[in-house]
Design a protein around this motif. Structure first.
Motif, short mmCIF file in Angstrom:
data_model
loop_
_atom_site.label_atom_id
_atom_site.label_comp_id
_atom_site.label_asym_id
_atom_site.label_seq_id
_atom_site.Cartn_x
_atom_site.Cartn_y
_atom_site.Cartn_z
N ARG A 381 0.88 -1.28 0.27
CA ARG A 381 -0.08 0.07 -0.07
C ARG A 381 0.86 1.36 0.00
O ARG A 381 1.82 1.50 0.86
CB ARG A 381 -0.85 -0.04 1.15
CG ARG A 381 -1.77 1.26 1.28
CD ARG A 381 -2.86 1.28 2.28
NE ARG A 381 -2.02 1.64 3.49
CZ ARG A 381 -2.21 1.13 4.78
NH1 ARG A 381 -3.61 0.36 5.12
NH2 ARG A 381 -1.65 1.71 5.96
N VAL A 382 0.62 2.07 -0.91
CA VAL A 382 1.34 3.38 -1.00
C VAL A 382 0.24 4.42 -0.98
O VAL A 382 -0.80 4.67 -1.69
CB VAL A 382 2.25 3.59 -2.62
CG1 VAL A 382 2.90 4.98 -2.37
CG2 VAL A 382 3.22 2.60 -2.41
N SER A 383 0.34 5.30 0.06
CA SER A 383 -0.80 6.52 0.38
C SER A 383 0.00 7.82 0.40
O SER A 383 1.08 8.00 0.67
CB SER A 383 -1.78 6.17 1.48
OG SER A 383 -0.80 5.83 2.63
N ASN A 384 -0.78 8.84 0.02
CA ASN A 384 -0.41 10.17 0.19
C ASN A 384 -1.35 11.04 -0.07
O ASN A 384 -2.60 10.77 -0.33
CB ASN A 384 0.76 10.47 -1.06
CG ASN A 384 -0.17 10.49 -2.54
OD1 ASN A 384 -0.29 9.25 -2.95
ND2 ASN A 384 -0.69 11.28 -2.83
N PRO A 385 -1.08 12.35 0.56
CA PRO A 385 -2.48 13.53 0.72
C PRO A 385 -2.36 13.77 -0.84
O PRO A 385 -1.68 13.78 -1.81
CB PRO A 385 -1.67 14.82 1.44
CG PRO A 385 -0.07 14.46 1.24
CD PRO A 385 0.11 13.01 1.17
N TYR A 386 -3.64 14.21 -1.05
CA TYR A 386 -4.19 14.42 -2.65
C TYR A 386 -4.80 15.64 -2.77
O TYR A 386 -5.98 15.86 -2.07
CB TYR A 386 -4.67 13.17 -3.28
CG TYR A 386 -5.06 13.60 -4.79
CD1 TYR A 386 -4.38 13.19 -5.71
CD2 TYR A 386 -6.50 13.87 -4.94
CE1 TYR A 386 -4.64 13.28 -6.97
CE2 TYR A 386 -6.72 13.89 -6.27
CZ TYR A 386 -5.87 13.68 -7.30
OH TYR A 386 -6.14 13.95 -8.69
N THR A 387 -4.53 16.76 -3.45
CA THR A 387 -5.32 17.96 -3.31
C THR A 387 -5.47 18.51 -5.01
O THR A 387 -5.93 19.59 -5.14
CB THR A 387 -4.59 19.02 -2.78
OG1 THR A 387 -3.35 19.38 -3.22
CG2 THR A 387 -4.66 18.81 -1.34
N ASN A 388 -4.89 17.38 -5.91
CA ASN A 388 -4.87 18.12 -7.35
C ASN A 388 -6.55 18.20 -8.02
O ASN A 388 -7.20 17.36 -7.47
CB ASN A 388 -3.97 17.04 -8.52
CG ASN A 388 -2.57 17.24 -7.88
OD1 ASN A 388 -1.99 18.05 -7.44
ND2 ASN A 388 -1.85 16.08 -8.16
N ALA A 389 -6.57 18.88 -8.91
CA ALA A 389 -7.98 18.97 -9.53
C ALA A 389 -8.00 18.10 -10.59
O ALA A 389 -9.11 17.70 -10.91
CB ALA A 389 -7.88 20.46 -10.43
N LEU A 390 -7.04 17.13 -11.00
CA LEU A 390 -7.27 16.12 -11.83
C LEU A 390 -7.86 14.92 -11.20
O LEU A 390 -7.56 14.61 -10.03
CB LEU A 390 -5.83 15.57 -12.36
CG LEU A 390 -5.50 14.48 -13.53
CD1 LEU A 390 -6.40 14.67 -14.50
CD2 LEU A 390 -4.22 14.05 -13.50
N ASP A 391 -9.00 14.36 -11.87
CA ASP A 391 -9.98 13.32 -11.55
C ASP A 391 -8.84 12.08 -11.39
O ASP A 391 -8.19 11.55 -12.49
CB ASP A 391 -10.99 12.96 -12.52
CG ASP A 391 -11.71 11.89 -12.04
OD1 ASP A 391 -11.71 11.34 -10.94
OD2 ASP A 391 -12.85 11.36 -12.67
N PRO A 392 -8.63 11.48 -10.31
CA PRO A 392 -7.85 10.35 -10.03
C PRO A 392 -8.26 9.28 -10.96
O PRO A 392 -7.19 8.23 -11.39
CB PRO A 392 -7.83 9.98 -8.82
CG PRO A 392 -8.38 11.13 -8.09
CD PRO A 392 -9.11 12.00 -8.94
N GLY A 393 -9.45 9.18 -11.41
CA GLY A 393 -10.06 8.18 -12.22
C GLY A 393 -9.45 8.17 -13.82
O GLY A 393 -9.44 7.18 -14.38
#
Length: 445
Positions: A381-393
């Protein structure tokens, strides 16, 4: 003038050629889920029909036969490329390179079937049926041989990187055009030279195959040498961290008696609140100076695969230099990854690089990496904070990135690697400002 019989004959020949191309594509792409790809085969069969209609249109235009043949062949190549791009979810250049490589093998088989067709009597349908069946049979047999030789794995390795697919595609396109030219010139070859001609074609195909394998092996060897150098460099860094811990322990031991004397005095005076505060500061100071370093070294020590340990050490060092907080958790010894170790290293590197890149856009960047080996299963598992406007999908789309054009190759490459492992189960989630990538690998044995 085109007649109906000639149209169906040419369409059947083109259809057999496309089926042969599909067989070679399975070998070139190192496809293991063959049934899954065969379900997407019907749209490819529209290409021969469009090609014949285009051929009829070109036939009506007064032009050189070579120009007509070039336009026809290039159109078929592009249509097949679009089908590969859709069926395999590849980028254009990877799909184009795969189609050109498969086309080289398919054209070589076409020369054999045409030679048979020319040598048999021209009356009846037997010559056409015999040459068509021979073409398809040789294609399937050669494709199985390529799979046995793991040609697809070497070819897939050659397409790694951001610029490699384009360069490889252009090189293979040139080779494909040479093979098409040889096929076009077949009708002008005297019959007594046909055997020599075909030996020349086969020799060229064998040399092309050997060239691809040689270049891929050179690339693989260079990567392994670089990985070994990284192992040595990161092992030295690991030893430096251990030396730092040793010096810190000696310094802490030197002050230990003074600290105990101070604590005893506070306890004797009944200063319980001050005692609690001092103990809290002591605990925080120990964790800051030694605790995290000892924990990191312990977790790294549980990684018993040199390639994976080297990658993580280099990534943790890079995060430290960038000011990214990191947390590594490897609770149990990791001795195997249940897939090719270099593919796993590539997947892990892609996930960490994307996590660091996304975390850098936040006020307090951090990355957490968890590796859990238990019950013949490896969980990552690799996790991180995410605030970008790009849809992760949309991150799975090749070239899609919040950093601009020419970026975003990582996750599509990650997905393409996992397509070759039926025991791999990826999972992606994002909620409450945290982006999480998970990968579970089962032991196939």
């Amino acid at each position: 003038m085109f007649s109906l019989s000639k149209f169906f004959s040419a369409y059947g020949d083109s259809l057999i050629g496309h089926l042969a191309l599909a067989a070679y594509l399975m070998a070139v792409t190192d496809e293991r889920a063959v049934c899954k790809r065969l379900k997407k085969l019907p749209p490819l069969l529209l290409s021969p029909l469009f090609g014949m209609l285009l051929s009829m249109g070109l036939y009506a235009v007064p032009a050189l036969q070579m120009v007509q043949y070039t336009i026809f062949s290039f159109s078929i190549l592009i249509m097949c490329t679009f089908w590969v791009q859709w069926a395999w979810s590849l980028g254009f250049w990877r799909a184009f390179a795969s189609t050109c490589m498969a086309g080289v093998f398919q054209v070589a088989d076409s020369t054999l079937s045409m030679m048979l067709f020319c040598s048999l009597p021209t009356e009846g349908t037997f010559p056409f049926a015999a040459s068509a069946l021979l073409h398809l049979a040789v294609s399937i047999a050669t494709a199985l041989l390529l799979c046995k030789l793991r040609f697809g794995a070497w070819f897939r390795l050659l397409l790694d990187g951001e610029t490699a697919p384009r360069q490889t595609a252009l090189l293979l396109f040139a080779l494909e055009m040479v093979m098409e030219l040889l096929l076009f010139l077949l009708n002008s070859i005297p019959s007594h030279l046909l055997v020599i001609y075909y030996l020349l074609v086969v020799s060229m195909v064998v040399l092309m195959t050997a060239l691809v394998i040689y270049l891929a092996q050179r690339l693989d060897a260079a990567r392994k040498i670089q990985a070994q150098q990284d192992v040595i460099a990161q092992q030295q860094l690991y030893e430096q961290d251990l030396e730092t811990i040793r010096r810190e322990v000696r310094a802490f031991r030197h002050d230990y008696k003074n600290i105990l004397a101070g604590l005893s005095h506070q306890a004797g005076e009944g200063e319980l609140e001050g005692l609690r505060r001092t103990l809290s500061e002591l605990d925080a100071g120990f964790d800051r100076r030694l605790g995290r370093k000892i924990q990191a070294c312990t977790q790294i020590g549980n990684l018993q695969i040199p390639e994976v340990r080297s990658l993580l050490l280099s990534k943790l060092t890079a995060m430290r230099e960038k000011g990214v907080e990191y947390h590594l958790e490897v609770l149990y010894p990791v001795t195997g990854v249940h897939m090719d170790v270099w593919d796993f290293v590539r997947c892990l590197g892609i996930l960490i690089d994307n996590a660091v890149e996304a975390a850098m856009d936040t006020e307090q960047p951090w990355v957490e990496v968890v590796l859990l080996a238990q019950d013949e299963r490896l969980f990552l598992r690799v996790s991180n904070p995410y605030t970008n406007a790009l849809d992760p999908g949309k991150m799975w789309n090749e070239g899609c990135s919040s950093k601009g054009a020419g970026r975003g190759m990582g996750l599509s490459s990650y997905q393409h690697i996992l397509m070759n492992y039926s025991n791999a189960s990826p999972y992606t989630s994002w909620a409450h400002g945290v982006f999480v990538q998970e990968l579970t690998l089962e032991d196939k044995a």
